[in-house]
Design a protein around this motif. Structure first.
Motif, short mmCIF file in Angstrom:
data_model
loop_
_atom_site.label_atom_id
_atom_site.label_comp_id
_atom_site.label_asym_id
_atom_site.label_seq_id
_atom_site.Cartn_x
_atom_site.Cartn_y
_atom_site.Cartn_z
N GLU A 289 -12.78 -2.33 1.19
CA GLU A 289 -12.52 -3.37 0.19
C GLU A 289 -11.28 -4.19 0.57
OE1 GLU A 289 -11.21 -3.33 -4.46
OE2 GLU A 289 -12.78 -1.92 -3.86
N PHE A 290 -10.24 -3.50 1.03
CA PHE A 290 -9.03 -4.19 1.48
C PHE A 290 -9.34 -5.08 2.68
CE2 PHE A 290 -5.39 -4.42 4.33
CZ PHE A 290 -4.42 -4.95 3.49
N HIS B 271 -1.37 7.63 -2.48
CA HIS B 271 -1.78 8.01 -3.83
C HIS B 271 -1.30 9.42 -4.15
CE1 HIS B 271 -4.16 8.37 -7.44
NE2 HIS B 271 -4.67 9.49 -6.97
N ALA C 210 -3.37 0.01 6.30
CA ALA C 210 -4.13 0.63 5.20
C ALA C 210 -4.50 2.07 5.48
CB ALA C 210 -5.37 -0.21 4.87
N LEU D 185 -5.16 4.45 2.42
CA LEU D 185 -6.33 4.20 1.57
C LEU D 185 -7.51 5.06 1.99
CD1 LEU D 185 -6.21 0.29 1.35
CD2 LEU D 185 -5.28 1.96 -0.26
N SER D 186 -8.39 5.33 1.04
CA SER D 186 -9.63 6.04 1.34
C SER D 186 -10.56 5.07 2.07
CB SER D 186 -10.28 6.53 0.04
OG SER D 186 -10.71 5.42 -0.73
N ILE E 266 0.86 -1.18 0.00
CA ILE E 266 0.00 0.00 0.00
C ILE E 266 0.89 1.23 0.00
CG2 ILE E 266 -1.76 1.26 1.27
CD1 ILE E 266 -2.55 -1.49 2.51
N PRO F 255 -13.60 3.84 1.39
CA PRO F 255 -14.12 2.73 0.58
C PRO F 255 -13.04 1.71 0.19
CG PRO F 255 -14.91 4.82 -0.29
CD PRO F 255 -13.88 5.13 0.75
N GLU F 256 -11.84 2.21 -0.14
CA GLU F 256 -10.73 1.30 -0.48
C GLU F 256 -10.32 0.48 0.75
OE1 GLU F 256 -8.31 3.82 -3.89
OE2 GLU F 256 -8.03 4.34 -1.79
N ARG F 257 -10.34 1.12 1.92
CA ARG F 257 -9.98 0.43 3.16
C ARG F 257 -10.98 -0.70 3.44
NH1 ARG F 257 -9.76 4.76 6.58
NH2 ARG F 257 -7.73 5.26 5.69
N SER G 81 -1.93 12.12 -7.29
CA SER G 81 -2.65 12.33 -8.54
C SER G 81 -1.82 13.06 -9.57
CB SER G 81 -3.94 13.12 -8.27
OG SER G 81 -3.64 14.36 -7.67
#
Length: 171
Positions: free
Chosen positions: A150-151, A23, A140, A143-144, A20, A146-148, A25
């Motif tokens: 999912e992870f 990010h 994590a 991570l955002s 991980i 929602p990504e967290r 951009s």
């Protein structure tokens, strides 16, 4: 069909692996274009001040460009940080590497490990941690929400697989 896993090789079988990273951009090329464009605009805006005799204003515009470049450079340095999570049937390894290259590592037994999370109704999953007895490690964080989440689902499934142990193929 893969040969069945023998118990002595179970430690070598990786159930889950993730890296991980924060990010960003804006890539390096985009940052260069941004600083160059900002420099050109600053030069164009400072030109009337030079023509009026207020030449020190150019230095302040130049300072703005330099500070923007330094801020982007610091952001890219922070992007070198990462978390590495590796799960086998006998060991969970969590490694956190800072942007300076400093490494902290935790090793846990998957059989004694569980996942803890905190969820906010408005923002989603705000915290994810791996706990073994009295030790808890947040994971994590880059991570955002929602990504967290999912992870957490993927890692939870892998942890359940590791706890179940390697399966032998039925002949």
């Amino acid at each position: 069909m893969a040969p069945p896993a023998s118990p002595e090789h179970a430690a070598d079988l990786q159930v889950f692996a993730a890296e991980i990273t924060p990010h960003r951009s804006l890539g390096r090329r985009g940052a260069l274009i941004l600083v160059a464009g900002f420099g050109i605009v600053s030069a164009a805006v400072s030109l009337p001040f030079v023509l009026m005799g207020a030449w020190p204003v150019v230095g302040f515009f130049g300072l703005d460009v330099a500070l923007l470049w330094l801020a982007l450079r610091a952001s890219f340095a922070q992007a070198r940080a990462c978390e590495r999570i590796a799960l086998t049937y006998v060991e969970l390894t969590i490694a956190k590497i800072t942007h300076r290259g400093e490494r902290r590592e935790w090793r846990m037994n998957p059989l004694w490990t569980r996942i803890e999370s905190e969820t906010d109704d408005e923002f989603g999953m705000t915290r994810l941690a791996v706990r073994e007895r009295r030790m808890a490690v947040d994971v994590a964080q880059a991570l955002s929400p929602p990504e967290r989440a999912e992870f957490a689902d993927a890692f939870g499934a892998a942890l359940a697989t590791a706890k179940a142990g390697p399966r032998r193929a039925v002949d």
